[in-house]
Design an enzyme around this catalytic site. Sequence first.
Site, PDB file in Angstrom:
ATOM      1  N   GLY A 254       8.080   1.992  -8.117  1.00  0.00           N
ATOM      2  CA  GLY A 254       7.137   0.970  -8.538  1.00  0.00           C
ATOM      3  C   GLY A 254       7.715  -0.415  -8.354  1.00  0.00           C
ATOM      4  O   GLY A 254       8.907  -0.639  -8.542  1.00  0.00           O
ATOM      5  N   THR A 255       6.853  -1.352  -7.983  1.00  0.00           N
ATOM      6  CA  THR A 255       7.251  -2.752  -7.811  1.00  0.00           C
ATOM      7  C   THR A 255       5.998  -3.565  -7.538  1.00  0.00           C
ATOM      8  O   THR A 255       4.921  -3.014  -7.338  1.00  0.00           O
ATOM      9  CB  THR A 255       8.241  -2.915  -6.646  1.00  0.00           C
ATOM     10  N   THR A 256       6.148  -4.862  -7.516  1.00  0.00           N
ATOM     11  CA  THR A 256       5.086  -5.744  -7.041  1.00  0.00           C
ATOM     12  C   THR A 256       5.726  -6.842  -6.205  1.00  0.00           C
ATOM     13  O   THR A 256       6.573  -7.596  -6.698  1.00  0.00           O
ATOM     14  CB  THR A 256       4.301  -6.372  -8.202  1.00  0.00           C
TER      15      THR A 256
END
Length: 241
Positions: free
Chosen positions: A59-61
Amino acid sequence: FVKGANASILPDSFGKFEGQLSSLSALQVRGGEMDWKADILNSEEEESTGAPPLEFAHGTTTLSFIYDGGILAAVDSRASIGNFVGSKTTQKVLPINNHMLGTMAGGAADCSIWIRKLQAESRHCELAEGRPITVARVSRLLADYLYANRNSDLSVGTMIMGYDEQGPSIYYVDNKGTRIGGDLFSVGSGSTFALGVLDTERRRNMKEDEAINLGIKAIRHATFRDAFSGGYIAVYVITKE
């Protein structure tokens, strides 16, 4: 992001096996006793008894877009291993040269090793040809590398961005060798939330401070809704100078 992998373990040399061994499964512990399992060659009907592979959720943005004054990139800093927060201070933007950056989304090791490869290719081009490498060429090299290794179970979603003689440009490249050019991208588990903000408020004729504020707002909004994004917000601005 840390990518889990299963280690191969050799069987006990005293174990008795019939036929040829095609592959070895992981060690199993039952009631305090260790049992070795092996798959027999050409035994398609036999079910595998090895431990299931470790599949960690990544997960990341990360986001980037072009505005009138240059290119803006903004990222969060959380590294997760499934539901466990592995790091709150991960560096997700890596320089390729003095006018080009690459972002990381997916497996940290998978992304960083290929960006380091691009750093070497960029320097080689400058020394061999006497001019800076273009963003399009760098993104094509990365796409070719990843396409050649598309069956290696890599986890890569990166944006290559920078200035060259063609002006500002951004390319999205993933672990299947996909390569897409555009003015706006967001990659990672929180990208849909960030894109909602960017699609609503982003304008091409924005000033630098407006672009920075928008990048921060989009990442911040994503961290509110995406459990795998968080930490501090890092913002990078690439200009012609």
